[in-house]
Design an enzyme around this catalytic site. Structure first.
Site, PDB file in Angstrom:
ATOM      1  N   THR A  10     -16.025   9.910 -56.026  1.00 22.78           N
ATOM      2  CA  THR A  10     -15.125   9.447 -57.081  1.00 22.78           C
ATOM      3  C   THR A  10     -15.856   8.652 -58.150  1.00 22.78           C
ATOM      4  OG1 THR A  10     -13.260   9.458 -55.561  1.00 22.78           O
ATOM      5  CG2 THR A  10     -13.059   8.031 -57.465  1.00 22.78           C
ATOM      6  N   SER A  16     -17.710  13.450 -50.763  1.00 24.96           N
ATOM      7  CA  SER A  16     -18.449  13.060 -49.554  1.00 24.96           C
ATOM      8  C   SER A  16     -18.184  14.026 -48.403  1.00 24.96           C
ATOM      9  CB  SER A  16     -18.083  11.635 -49.138  1.00 24.96           C
ATOM     10  OG  SER A  16     -16.692  11.519 -48.895  1.00 24.96           O
ATOM     11  N   THR A  68     -15.985   7.942 -51.124  1.00 18.91           N
ATOM     12  CA  THR A  68     -15.639   6.903 -50.159  1.00 18.91           C
ATOM     13  C   THR A  68     -15.023   7.442 -48.870  1.00 18.91           C
ATOM     14  OG1 THR A  68     -13.502   6.608 -51.243  1.00 18.91           O
ATOM     15  CG2 THR A  68     -15.295   5.143 -51.924  1.00 18.91           C
ATOM     16  N   ASP A  69     -14.545   8.691 -48.902  1.00 15.67           N
ATOM     17  CA  ASP A  69     -13.779   9.178 -47.746  1.00 15.67           C
ATOM     18  C   ASP A  69     -14.586   9.164 -46.452  1.00 15.67           C
ATOM     19  OD1 ASP A  69     -11.623   9.511 -49.389  1.00 15.67           O
ATOM     20  OD2 ASP A  69     -11.863  11.672 -49.627  1.00 15.67           O
TER      21      ASP A  69
HETATM   22  N1  GLU Z   1     -12.794  10.462 -52.610  1.00 13.24           N
HETATM   23  C1  GLU Z   1     -13.623  11.646 -52.563  1.00 13.24           C
HETATM   24  C2  GLU Z   1     -14.779  11.477 -51.611  1.00 13.24           C
HETATM   25  O1  GLU Z   1     -14.789  10.698 -50.713  1.00 13.24           O
HETATM   26  C3  GLU Z   1     -14.248  11.963 -53.859  1.00 13.24           C
HETATM   27  C4  GLU Z   1     -13.607  13.065 -54.553  1.00 13.24           C
HETATM   28  C5  GLU Z   1     -14.603  13.834 -55.351  1.00 13.24           C
HETATM   29  O2  GLU Z   1     -15.664  13.341 -55.698  1.00 13.24           O
HETATM   30  O3  GLU Z   1     -14.328  14.996 -55.622  1.00 13.24           O
HETATM   31  O4  GLU Z   1     -15.765  12.126 -51.729  1.00 13.24           O
END
Ligand code: GLU
Length: 366
Positions: free
Chosen positions: A56, A93, A127-128
């Site tokens: 993100t 991620s 962050t996920d």
């Molecule tokens: N929140 C998502 C993650 O943890 C990011 C979304 C994205 O970069 O497409 O990767």
């Protein structure tokens, strides 16, 4: 896939750069980059490499920010560090593969070995699954110098984007001598948490990364970086896990305990090729339904079964029940690791040894 470091020609938009571009030899460095080393007492500014992987923090509507654009988004960064940039990936991620994790760790290790002047490394991540990557790096980057994993909860197209502020904090933490020996830390929301302890606790809020009862290691504020404690478990420079010797991580699955859960799920992952299964048990080790038959099936197939708790906190202690000595055993106590972090340690453990007593030792030490 690792992309080459981008040159100045690739830069578009955002702020004017005032940092030395790696691999841009033909581009005259601006004055601030030619003389980046001056502080009040003329000590050189710490050199910090950013490995950008996406997430993100770079997920701008209309096109993701490049690593150069991320660095350029932090005003006055060269007051604190000499930044260098590697565009490792630019993805969510959860889209990163385990092979990419191995590759990233190998690259960071190689960079530390090749450059003794390097103060630290920053890694951007979505962050996920950030805490998983961070714990993997905590166990496999074998250096006293810090790795700081950073992300953001709001994307660059959203009002209140906090990515640039988090990135500045991350660079400052990576460049700070007090971060040496801390292993891999996670910096968001002005807080420094240990990769071993931190968990994303809220799907949306900015203070989502928490270390439960253990609390933060430290903070980054306008006055600088401050630490208040350190984790005593084995990691980084003292780690035995050698990513250069590990060609691929073995399959390890996580299975949740819930009322009336059936053991055929465990049997299925074993039949699919899992070398280890982490059970997120209820309380301090309770399974439910026919899961006991499932774990017996796994152990019969010489698949390691690690007991953790789904409660979020608390320890599953090793001991008793024929686990001592040199007798290989397949039943491992997961200590206080969350199920997903126990999976990472178990993958590295199985890639390193098939001796169950050694694997149990690892869960005691790391
Ligand atoms: N929140 C998502 C993650 O943890 C990011 C979304 C994205 O970069 O497409 O990767």
């Amino acid at each position: 896939m690792v992309k080459s470091i981008r040159g100045a020609a690739a830069l578009t938009g955002l702020l004017v750069l005032s940092w030395p571009l790696v691999g841009a030899a033909q581009t005259p460095a601006p004055p601030s980059a030619q003389q980046p080393a001056a502080t009040a007492d003329t000590a050189p500014l710490p050199k910090v490499v950013l490995f950008a992987t996406g997430g993100t923090i770079s997920n701008r509507a209309g096109g993701r920010l490049t690593v150069e654009e991320l660095i350029a988004s932090v005003p006055n960064l060269t007051r604190y560090v000499q930044p260098e940039a590697v565009q490792f990936a630019n993805t969510a991620s959860s889209s990163m593969t385990l092979d990419q994790w191995l590759d990233l760790s190998r690259q960071i290790n190689a960079r530390f070995t090749a450059d003794q002047d390097l103060a630290g490394v920053v890694v951007t991540s979505g962050t996920d699954t950030l805490e998983e990557l961070a714990y993997f790096l905590h166990l496999t980057v074998r250096d006293e110098r810090p790795v700081v994993v950073v992300g953001s909860m709001r994307n660059p197209s959203t009002l209140g984007y906090e990515g640039a502020a988090n990135l500045e904090d991350a660079f400052r933490a990576a460049g700070d001598p007090m971060s040496r020996g801390m292993g891999t830390v996670v910096v968001l929301n002005d807080e420094i948490n240990s990769a071993r302890e931190v968990t994303k606790t809220d799907a949306l809020s900015l203070d989502t990364f928490q270390s439960g009862r253990y609390g933060v290691l430290g903070v980054v504020d306008s006055a600088g970086v401050a630490y208040y404690r350190r984790t005593v478990r084995r990691h980084s420079a003292k780690s035995e896990f050698d990513v250069d010797a590990i060609k691929a991580l073995p399959r390890v699955d996580v299975v949740y305990t819930y009322q009336g859960a059936t053991g055929d799920v465990i049997q299925a992952v074993v039949d699919a090729g899992a070398k280890g299964v982490v059970i997120a048990t209820a309380g301090a080790g309770a399974t439910s339904g026919t899961q006991g038959q499932g774990t017996a099936y796994a152990i019969g197939k010489q698949v390691f079964v690690v007991t953790t708790t789904r409660a979020g906190q608390g320890r599953i202690a090793a001991g008793g029940g024929g686990r001592g000595g040199n007798t290989p055993t397949y039943r491992i106590a997961g200590d206080d690791l969350t199920p997903i972090k126990a999976r990472i340690l178990l993958m590295l453990a199985i890639a390193t040894t098939t001796d169950g007593s050694q694997i149990q030792r690892m869960f005691r030490e790391y």
